[in-house]
Design a protein around this motif. Structure first.
Motif, mmCIF file in Angstrom:
data_model
loop_
_atom_site.group_PDB
_atom_site.id
_atom_site.type_symbol
_atom_site.label_atom_id
_atom_site.label_comp_id
_atom_site.label_asym_id
_atom_site.label_seq_id
_atom_site.Cartn_x
_atom_site.Cartn_y
_atom_site.Cartn_z
ATOM 1 N N VAL A 43 37.402 46.024 64.841
ATOM 2 C CA VAL A 43 38.824 46.079 65.151
ATOM 3 C C VAL A 43 39.081 47.068 66.286
ATOM 4 C CG1 VAL A 43 41.122 46.548 64.246
ATOM 5 C CG2 VAL A 43 39.403 45.499 62.760
ATOM 6 N N LEU A 44 38.453 48.238 66.202
ATOM 7 C CA LEU A 44 38.607 49.236 67.258
ATOM 8 C C LEU A 44 38.049 48.724 68.582
ATOM 9 C CD1 LEU A 44 37.615 52.449 65.272
ATOM 10 C CD2 LEU A 44 39.913 51.764 65.988
ATOM 11 N N SER B 264 37.951 45.684 69.590
ATOM 12 C CA SER B 264 38.888 44.708 70.132
ATOM 13 C C SER B 264 40.082 45.387 70.798
ATOM 14 C CB SER B 264 39.363 43.775 69.011
ATOM 15 O OG SER B 264 40.217 42.778 69.516
ATOM 16 N N PHE B 265 40.602 46.433 70.154
ATOM 17 C CA PHE B 265 41.737 47.152 70.735
ATOM 18 C C PHE B 265 41.338 47.891 72.019
ATOM 19 C CE2 PHE B 265 43.941 46.946 66.505
ATOM 20 C CZ PHE B 265 45.123 46.396 66.981
ATOM 21 N N LEU B 266 40.140 48.462 72.022
ATOM 22 C CA LEU B 266 39.724 49.282 73.165
ATOM 23 C C LEU B 266 39.277 48.461 74.367
ATOM 24 C CD1 LEU B 266 37.731 52.018 71.210
ATOM 25 C CD2 LEU B 266 39.896 52.344 72.427
ATOM 26 N N ASN C 270 39.897 44.776 74.596
ATOM 27 C CA ASN C 270 40.619 43.502 74.703
ATOM 28 C C ASN C 270 39.662 42.310 74.657
ATOM 29 O OD1 ASN C 270 43.160 42.234 74.760
ATOM 30 N ND2 ASN C 270 42.944 41.755 76.945
#
Length: 266
Positions: free
Chosen positions: A213-214, A216-218, A220
């Motif tokens: 998840v991290l 993906s956020f960091l 994109n």
């Protein structure tokens, strides 16, 4: 009529927690109907026939779904053969399965409806129009109707609840996996909660491992999310007491079990 509703069960850990806590919850609350959302039980997305039957054995009378209803291919094959597993009623009409079911409790019927929101989710049929259509059928059999509204936006869930206030007994939200603190009974008698929460890992992000998840956020970039299957768990649920004569709610109570909120007498 007493209802226990348990939020989105995530992975094998979620099922283990349901199996662990259900006997105590049923002993304390003595629900007449138990409803569980099972759309995330199979590796975090979808449901299988084996896991559906495991939820029934754990105490569910009805299993509801959501936007991941058909992530497992086999669901298409078996959902039409059961009246205790329902998918969102506003899916296209050619989709297999039913969007609501009837439960008989000592001669009194309860309709359990599953609907999905459209804000930040798939642009499926309008849940507001769909409930109007369903209620013309349901009201010929019972005034007691429970709705699992599977949606992303709190505004859409609350708007829907106000739209059906007094026409259904309860509108309880699922999907976001975070229990909200807005349990209440609306002006015309409908019990409401924006989100009941989830059943699964307490230390993950919505039940899955934090690292993807991290990432993906960091970055994109897409990542494969995996449920956490061990360690501390949490269970989100609610208890609702309905007046069988009026079809209105008398009480709604949050249930939260995790390391910071151990199970206690309620």
């Amino acid at each position: 009529m007493r209802i226990l509703f348990v939020g989105d069960v995530v992975g094998q850990l979620g099922l283990t927690l349901v199996q662990k806590y259900m006997p105590a919850l049923k002993h304390q609350l003595k629900p007449q109907v138990t409803i569980i959302n099972g759309e995330n039980i199979a590796d975090g997305k979808g449901i299988t026939e084996r896991l559906y039957k495991a939820l029934l054995l754990a105490g569910a009378d009805v299993v509801t779904l959501g936007n991941h209803a058909f992530r497992k291919r086999e669901t298409v094959d078996f959902i039409g053969g059961t009246s205790k597993l329902i998918r969102p009623a506003n899916f296209p009409p050619q989709v297999p399965g039913a969007g609501y079911t009837m439960i008989n409790v000592n001669g009194v019927k309860l309709a359990v409806v599953n609907l999905q929101g459209r804000v930040f989710l798939d642009n499926i049929d309008d849940p507001f129009q769909k409930i109007d259509i369903l209620l013309t059928k349901i009201k010929t059999e019972t005034d007691l109707c429970f709705v699992d509204f599977h949606g992303e936006a709190t505004s859409e869930k609350l708007a829907f609840a106000h739209y059906v206030d007094g026409r259904v007994a309860a509108v309880i939200g699922t999907h976001t996996h975070v229990q909200t603190n807005d349990a209440r009974i609306l002006a015309k008698g409908t019990a409401y909660l924006s989100d009941v929460g989830m059943v699964g890992s307490y230390n993950g992000i919505l039940g899955v491992k934090p690292e993807p998840v991290l990432h993906s956020f960091l970055t994109n970039l897409p990542s494969r999310f995996e449920p956490i299957e061990s360690g501390p768990g949490q269970l989100g649920a609610c208890y609702i007491d309905l007046d069988a004569t009026s079809g209105k709610a008398k009480k709604i109570q949050l249930i939260r079990i995790d390391p910071d909120h151990p199970l206690m007498e309620m």
